[in-house]
Each structure stands twice: as C-alpha cells, then as structure tokens.
Design an enzyme around this catalytic site. Structure first.
Site, PDB file in Angstrom:
ATOM      1  N   ALA A 115      -8.860 -21.837  12.636  1.00 26.12           N
ATOM      2  CA  ALA A 115      -8.732 -22.088  11.089  1.00 26.12           C
ATOM      3  C   ALA A 115      -7.320 -21.996  10.712  1.00 26.12           C
ATOM      4  CB  ALA A 115      -9.383 -20.657  10.423  1.00 26.12           C
ATOM      5  N   LYS A 116      -7.037 -22.227   9.552  1.00 23.50           N
ATOM      6  CA  LYS A 116      -5.683 -22.054   8.861  1.00 23.50           C
ATOM      7  C   LYS A 116      -5.688 -22.021   7.577  1.00 23.50           C
ATOM      8  CE  LYS A 116      -1.572 -22.194  11.089  1.00 23.50           C
ATOM      9  NZ  LYS A 116      -1.201 -21.345  12.272  1.00 23.50           N
ATOM     10  N   GLY A 117      -4.616 -21.246   7.056  1.00 20.05           N
ATOM     11  CA  GLY A 117      -4.436 -21.044   5.486  1.00 20.05           C
ATOM     12  C   GLY A 117      -3.207 -21.492   5.201  1.00 20.05           C
TER      13      GLY A 117
END
Ligand code: NAD
Length: 426
Positions: A115-117
């Site tokens: 994931a990444k934000g």
C-alpha cells in the site's frame, strides 16, 4: 497489452514511476508465463481511496488538501506502506509505490501486501499544529480502511515518528483503546522497535556485504558513492563507513562532496547537521548530484529519490554494484544499458527492504506486547536480508535473468501462488 491505468496518457514518459514499475512487472510476468487471469488481477491495485481533507490553518482559514491511500494487493496479508507529504504527490506515484511495496514484501518474504499513501501539501510551509490537524483528519478519513489486520501505514518522505504517533492516537481514539500495531515507525516509547530508524541503511550494508563477495572484494578495498544523506543515505553511508568501506562521495539535494581517498563520514554528516550544507567541509571536491552518479567507484548507492539513472546517463555509470537505496532510482529504460555494461544491480525492492522488514518486526512486537533488544532486531534483519539476497541470486542464476527481472519474477511468483491458493479471483 494496453494498460488500464494509463490508457489516457498521450505519451508514456520514462520518468512515470507507475510505467516504470509496470514495464518490469510485464516483463517478469511474461517470463513466468503468468496465467492471464492472475495477470489481470495483479496488474491493477486492489483499492484506491481519494480523500479531501479540510484543515483549519493558523490564519483561521480552512484549506482543503487532497490525499490518497492505495492498497495494491492483500493476498499475502495486511497491506503495508508509507505515507508521504509532498507538493509533488500524484496518484500515479502513489500507485507505483503501493505496487513496489507488494513486490518488496514478497521478495523479503514478510506476510504483508502493498500500500502507499500521500497528501499533496508543502510540509515545509506548514506549522506543527497545521501538520497535526491535517494528519489527524487524513487518518479519520481513511480510518475504515486501515488497522493492524487491514493496512498498516509507516513514515515516508516528510513524515516521521511524530506523524505516526498522531495517526496511532487518532485511530486509538476511535477504537476507544490503544492500538499500537496500526502503524509502524513509531517512537520507541509508543510501541516502536529498536533499530527501526537505522533499518533501511543497515539492510543496504548487509546486501552490499554479500554483493562484494561476488567480486572478491573486501570493505577496505571497496569505494562507495552515496547519493542522499537522509534516513537511508546518511545512515547507510555511516554504517558502510563504520564497516570499513571507503566512502568517496555523499550528497544532499544541493550537491555532494568527493574525495577519491575516502571521506570521514561522521564528520561530514556532523558538518551537514550543523550548517545544513556540505559546503565548507574541508579536503573534498564539490560535485553535482549528476556528477556523483558518474564517479569512479565500486558501489553506487542512489538513496535520494526516483529517476536518477535514466537512458540519458546509464552509459556513463561506472560502478560494479548498484545498490538501490531509494525507491525507483533507475528507470526501466536504463535497465538494459546497466545489464549490458555488466553492472550487478541490487534492485530497490530488495536493497531498501530493511525498513519494511523491521516494520514487520515492530508489528509483531506490538501484537505480542513484548519488545526485543536492538541486537536481536539487527541479527534477525541480517538473517532476512542475507537469505533474501541469496534466494534472489539463486533465482537469477537458475533462470539466466538479471537480478531486477529475477526480483520481480520471485515476487510475482509468490503473490501469484498465494492468490491462486486463496482463490481470490475465482
Ligand atoms: P530523507 O528525506 O530522509 O532523505 C532524502 C535525501 O535525499 C536528503 O539528503 C535530501 O537532501 C536528498 N534529496 C532529496 N531530493 C533530491 C534530489 N532531487 N536530488 C538529490 N538529492 C535529493 O528520505 P529517506 O527516508 O532517506 O528516503 C530516500 C529514498 O529512500 C526515497 O526514495 C524513499 O522512498 C526510499 N526509502 C526510504 C525508506 C526509509 O526507511 N526511510 C525505506 C525504503 C525506501
């Protein structure tokens, strides 16, 4: 095959990080003869969340910030990946970084997906109060999608232990009890792990130690150039120096310093900390960041940012070993040139995986409520990095492919196996 995520793009640019990731994915998938259904599942993210974050600024006005959280794949466990704050954040970048996390976790065999934000903001222009309010509101907006069993954020560019403490607190307020395992990279007193801060740099040291053995070199006979002097580059350079390597160059965003006989790295980093610049450091030559990449050295560690080694400069890279500290420092177009030149690449998804490995240890310790000493963390990190390096080399040798392709093949193979076993796509 057309790419559903970039079909709108009129022209695919070499520096588009999502394309860079996808072209490696496509090549590896082709070499694996990946089942077309699995290919269709794995080439797109699982979920993309876009949020608008209203923040009361110190002026009293409300400003709206745009943020993202992309969960690329959760076949092997909860999604895992950092959150970055920067004016340059784009959905393409966040997508690419989320996918890289899936492959990275699979390469070092930790039970996470990717994931990444990111939030589009200029943290250098914001006060601590503004940053705290933005972080808490961003957390509230993505709250249903994160959690120890769902998606576990961590720091990335311009976010740090303080940011993680705010996220942990906001999540815990909603849960009505303290949930330390919702994020990693926390302060040690709040459920962080010993050795996490140094983990990415230390992981680089462990894989470089293994790589130079292939060239029958010793640390003392090995010249290293490091681009970047932050968490990865600065700590990496210092640990390499402490291990006896001759670190001949190091830089920050403004440029670097070079001495072919080696630099006293602790003194140079102290100078940087005291003056915010390498300028004025004695006994060195000043170089630009692009000159640094082309210096005579045995090991080059790009540990600053993306797209540093491209089709334009790859021909002039002189190292024997390229240890990618940053995410995506090399474009896909440069891969072939480096391969032709016989440069041994330790791809980012292995070289900088020390950080996520100790993040995994942090998550484990939080869930156990029992914390390990730093020597235990470092030993377990070394075991993981060395085993992953050897797995990768064996995989590359047995299939006669370069190490980048091997890393993607190994990762895709593992994710594909688990996806097929779970029957997620049935
Ligand atoms: P950081 O902000 O601590 O340090 C970045 C360094 O790069 C600084 O010295 C900065 O001056 C320099 N820099 C920034 N832009 C530059 C440019 N355009 N040209 C040259 N130098 C530049 O960041 P970090 O945590 O060290 O991360 C560096 C890279 O490593 C990023 O790609 C990040 O995604 C990746 N990474 C970080 C970790 C981690 O644990 N921190 C883990 C895996 C990967």
């Amino acid at each position: 095959m057309p790419n559903p995520m970039v079909d709108d793009a009129k022209e695919i640019r070499e520096d588009n990080p999502f394309e860079s990731m996808m072209s490696r994915f496509d090549r590896a998938a082709q070499m694996l003869d990946l089942d077309p259904d699995l290919y269709a599942v794995m080439r797109v993210p699982n979920r993309e969340l876009k949020v608008y974050i209203p923040v009361k600024m110190d002026s009293g006005r409300i400003e709206i910030f745009e943020g993202y959280r992309v969960q690329h794949n959760v076949a092997r466990g909860p999604a895992k990946g950092g959150i970055r704050y920067s004016p340059d954040v784009t959905i393409d970048e966040v997508r690419a970084l989320a996918a890289w996390m899936t492959w990275k976790c699979a390469v070092v065999n930790v039970p996470f997906g990717g994931a990444k934000g990111g939030v589009i903001c200029d943290p250098l222009q914001m006060s601590m109060g503004e940053l705290e309010r933005m972080t808490r509101r961003y957390t509230a907006e993505i709250l249903d999608f994160i959690g120890p069993e769902k998606d576990v954020p961590a720091p990335d560019m311009n976010t740090n232990e303080q940011t993680m403490a705010w996220i942990m607190d906001t999540y815990s307020m909603h849960a009505r009890h303290t949930v330390t395992a919702v994020v990693t990279g926390k302060p040690i007193d709040l459920g962080g792990s010993s050795g996490r801060r140094e983990a990415t740099g230390r992981g680089i040291l462990f894989v470089v130690n293994e790589a130079i053995k292939r060239f029958k070199m010793t640390p003392q006979s090995t010249k290293v150039a490091v681009q970047g002097s932050g968490n990865v580059g600065g700590i990496g350079a210092r640990l390499l120096y402490d291990a006896g390597y001759k670190v001949v160059a190091v830089s920050d965003v403004h440029g670097g310093i070079y001495n072919p006989n080696g630099i006293d790295i602790p003194a140079a980093l102290d100078h940087l900390e005291a003056t915010r610049s390498f300028e004025g450091f004695p006994g060195v030559e000043f170089v630009t960041n692009s000159q640094l990449l082309e210096l005579e050295c045995d090991v080059l560690v790009p540990a600053a940012t993306e797209n540093q080694i491209t089709s334009h400069n790859a021909e002039r890279i002189k190292c024997k070993v390229l240890a990618e500290g940053a995410n995506g420092p090399t474009t896909a177009a440069a891969d072939e040139i480096l391969h032709r030149k016989g440069i041994f690449v330790i791809p980012d998804i292995l070289a900088n995986a020390g950080g996520v490995t100790v993040s995994y240890f942090e998550w484990v310790q939080d869930r156990m409520g029992y914390f390990w000493g730093e020597d235990v963390v470092n030993q377990r990190l070394q075991d993981k990095m060395v085993a992953s390096f050897n797995d990768l080399c064996r995989y590359a040798d047995s299939r006669s492919v370069d190490t980048r392709t091997a890393a993607y093949m190994l990762a895709i193979d593992r994710v594909a196996y688990d996806t097929r076993m779970r029957g997620i796509y049935a």
